[in-house]
Design a protein around this motif. Structure first.
Motif, PDB file in Angstrom:
ATOM      1  N   LEU A   1      33.123  30.318  50.533  1.00  0.00           N
ATOM      2  CA  LEU A   1      32.317  30.427  49.593  1.00  0.00           C
ATOM      3  C   LEU A   1      31.523  29.055  49.095  1.00  0.00           C
ATOM      4  O   LEU A   1      32.388  28.276  49.074  1.00  0.00           O
ATOM      5  N   SER A   2      30.191  29.125  48.788  1.00  0.00           N
ATOM      6  CA  SER A   2      29.778  28.191  48.227  1.00  0.00           C
ATOM      7  C   SER A   2      30.341  27.814  46.769  1.00  0.00           C
ATOM      8  O   SER A   2      30.808  28.774  46.035  1.00  0.00           O
ATOM      9  N   PRO A   3      30.099  26.496  46.024  1.00  0.00           N
ATOM     10  CA  PRO A   3      30.613  26.413  44.680  1.00  0.00           C
ATOM     11  C   PRO A   3      29.928  27.542  43.850  1.00  0.00           C
ATOM     12  O   PRO A   3      30.817  27.798  42.750  1.00  0.00           O
ATOM     13  N   GLU A   4      28.936  27.608  44.089  1.00  0.00           N
ATOM     14  CA  GLU A   4      28.181  28.362  43.343  1.00  0.00           C
ATOM     15  C   GLU A   4      28.792  29.916  43.113  1.00  0.00           C
ATOM     16  O   GLU A   4      28.983  30.638  42.172  1.00  0.00           O
ATOM     17  N   ALA A   5      28.928  30.629  44.525  1.00  0.00           N
ATOM     18  CA  ALA A   5      29.672  31.857  44.818  1.00  0.00           C
ATOM     19  C   ALA A   5      31.169  31.946  44.187  1.00  0.00           C
ATOM     20  O   ALA A   5      31.361  32.798  43.599  1.00  0.00           O
ATOM     21  N   GLY A   6      31.803  30.733  44.479  1.00  0.00           N
ATOM     22  CA  GLY A   6      33.129  30.765  44.008  1.00  0.00           C
ATOM     23  C   GLY A   6      33.190  30.828  42.394  1.00  0.00           C
ATOM     24  O   GLY A   6      34.223  31.320  41.971  1.00  0.00           O
ATOM     25  N   THR A   7      32.478  30.150  41.928  1.00  0.00           N
ATOM     26  CA  THR A   7      32.540  30.127  40.227  1.00  0.00           C
ATOM     27  C   THR A   7      32.302  31.309  39.684  1.00  0.00           C
ATOM     28  O   THR A   7      32.619  32.022  38.729  1.00  0.00           O
ATOM     29  N   VAL A   8      31.101  32.046  40.331  1.00  0.00           N
ATOM     30  CA  VAL A   8      30.734  33.627  39.859  1.00  0.00           C
ATOM     31  C   VAL A   8      31.958  34.419  39.982  1.00  0.00           C
ATOM     32  O   VAL A   8      32.313  35.157  39.339  1.00  0.00           O
ATOM     33  N   ALA A   9      32.691  34.186  41.380  1.00  0.00           N
ATOM     34  CA  ALA A   9      34.033  35.290  41.377  1.00  0.00           C
ATOM     35  C   ALA A   9      34.813  34.755  40.406  1.00  0.00           C
ATOM     36  O   ALA A   9      35.418  35.864  39.993  1.00  0.00           O
ATOM     37  N   THR A  10      35.214  33.753  40.022  1.00  0.00           N
ATOM     38  CA  THR A  10      36.168  33.294  39.353  1.00  0.00           C
ATOM     39  C   THR A  10      35.687  33.857  37.665  1.00  0.00           C
ATOM     40  O   THR A  10      36.534  34.265  37.057  1.00  0.00           O
ATOM     41  N   ALA A  11      34.471  33.976  37.526  1.00  0.00           N
ATOM     42  CA  ALA A  11      34.130  34.533  36.047  1.00  0.00           C
ATOM     43  C   ALA A  11      34.648  35.616  36.057  1.00  0.00           C
ATOM     44  O   ALA A  11      34.969  36.204  35.062  1.00  0.00           O
ATOM     45  N   PHE A  12      34.321  36.430  37.175  1.00  0.00           N
ATOM     46  CA  PHE A  12      34.654  38.035  37.038  1.00  0.00           C
ATOM     47  C   PHE A  12      36.061  38.315  37.152  1.00  0.00           C
ATOM     48  O   PHE A  12      36.533  38.952  36.337  1.00  0.00           O
ATOM     49  N   THR A  13      36.751  37.513  37.816  1.00  0.00           N
ATOM     50  CA  THR A  13      38.290  37.699  37.876  1.00  0.00           C
ATOM     51  C   THR A  13      38.981  37.156  36.580  1.00  0.00           C
ATOM     52  O   THR A  13      39.977  37.748  36.321  1.00  0.00           O
ATOM     53  N   ALA A  14      38.509  36.329  36.175  1.00  0.00           N
ATOM     54  CA  ALA A  14      39.206  35.812  34.993  1.00  0.00           C
ATOM     55  C   ALA A  14      38.597  36.421  33.581  1.00  0.00           C
ATOM     56  O   ALA A  14      39.321  36.349  32.354  1.00  0.00           O
ATOM     57  N   SER A  15      37.748  37.364  33.647  1.00  0.00           N
ATOM     58  CA  SER A  15      37.435  38.263  32.620  1.00  0.00           C
ATOM     59  C   SER A  15      38.256  39.017  32.106  1.00  0.00           C
ATOM     60  O   SER A  15      38.659  40.278  32.724  1.00  0.00           O
ATOM     61  N   PRO A  16      39.022  39.125  30.758  1.00  0.00           N
ATOM     62  CA  PRO A  16      39.993  40.242  30.489  1.00  0.00           C
ATOM     63  C   PRO A  16      39.291  41.566  30.482  1.00  0.00           C
ATOM     64  O   PRO A  16      40.157  42.574  30.127  1.00  0.00           O
ATOM     65  N   ASP A  17      38.082  41.613  30.023  1.00  0.00           N
ATOM     66  CA  ASP A  17      37.409  43.005  29.795  1.00  0.00           C
ATOM     67  C   ASP A  17      36.005  43.113  30.142  1.00  0.00           C
ATOM     68  O   ASP A  17      35.209  42.781  29.225  1.00  0.00           O
TER      69      ASP A  17
END
Length: 255
Positions: A191-207
């Motif tokens: 994952l590029s840093p951009e892609a990895g950060t976007v994935a983290t934003a999704f997985t870290a979203s509680p709702d």
């Protein structure tokens, strides 16, 4: 454009809008279009029902001619739905409308991004409804590696002056795809840093559903009288259908 912006060292890349899609399409083997409110959500609903969906970037007289040439029904704007024109970019309207075997779906964002790939790159439509399924399918096809890089494109919206407005719902939809692809990739993806950060934003979203509902785009649709469209768009992982662009139309990928 500098080569740096191609994210060339990585198998999974992320960008915004039609310009980002045109740029990444130079190097990737697959483009994933994410336009949660509402192009790719509508594509998922229609393809799930068995329709062939033709993307088209303009809603004008040329769209009418395009639909006639393809013997397809033409989707209209949300507020133009009526007895003779029941098909719309609204996923709720599509669920209520009679089945259309062939449907033209105009959209200045999602359709324009779909066209950016040309004829040599695989194009997939993803949203929150099928994010996990799309990621799993990409991994099965070997995408996300250095040999078969994939570009995930968040469509975003438009400011009144026509410039790109990044949209939270599309960032989260892109994150759902990337997180699933990475999880199903068995360590083969990078994952590029951009892609990895976007994935983290999704997985870290509680709702995620609440985020989309209360986002600027979600509030706009609710205030405009289309809360059901937001509800359908946030049916996270309810669809296993992966729409792939084949001969100009999105159809369900085999299997």
């Amino acid at each position: 454009m500098r080569e740096d912006f191609l994210q060339s060292a990585y198998g999974v890349r992320f960008e915004w809008g039609p310009a980002g899609a045109r740029h990444l399409a130079r190097e990737v083997s697959c483009l994933v279009v994410v336009d949660v409110l509402s192009f790719t959500t509508s594509v998922s609903v229609a393809v799930e029902a068995g329709s062939h969906v033709f993307p088209y970037p303009w809603r004008d007289d040329t769209a009418t001619a395009f639909a006639e040439q393809r013997d397809a029904r033409l989707a209209v704007g949300r507020r133009s739905v009526g007895p003779d024109t029941p098909w719309s970019l609204s996923p709720a309207a599509l669920r209520r409308a009679p089945f259309a075997a062939r449907l033209v779906l105009p959209s200045p964002n999602g359709s324009a991004i779909s066209a950016a790939a040309g004829d040599t790159t695989t194009v997939v439509a993803a949203c929150l409804r099928n994010g996990t399924a799309v990621g799993a399918w990409l991994a099965e096809q070997g995408y996300g590696t250095a040999e078969r890089p994939v570009g995930v494109i968040a469509a975003g919206e438009r400011w009144p002056d026509g410039s790109l407005r990044p949209a939270l719902e599309d960032l989260l939809g892109a994150g759902a795809v990337i997180a699933s692809l990475d999880g199903h990739g068995s360590g083969r993806t990078s994952l590029s840093p951009e892609a990895g950060t976007v994935a983290t934003a999704f997985t870290a979203s509680p709702d995620v559903a609440a985020c989309v509902l209360t986002s600027a785009s979600g509030r706009e649709l609710v205030a405009g009288g289309f809360p059901e469209d937001v509800a359908i768009a946030t049916e996270t992982d309810t669809s296993a259908v992966v729409p792939v662009l084949v001969d100009g139309a999105f159809v369900a990928a085999p299997g």
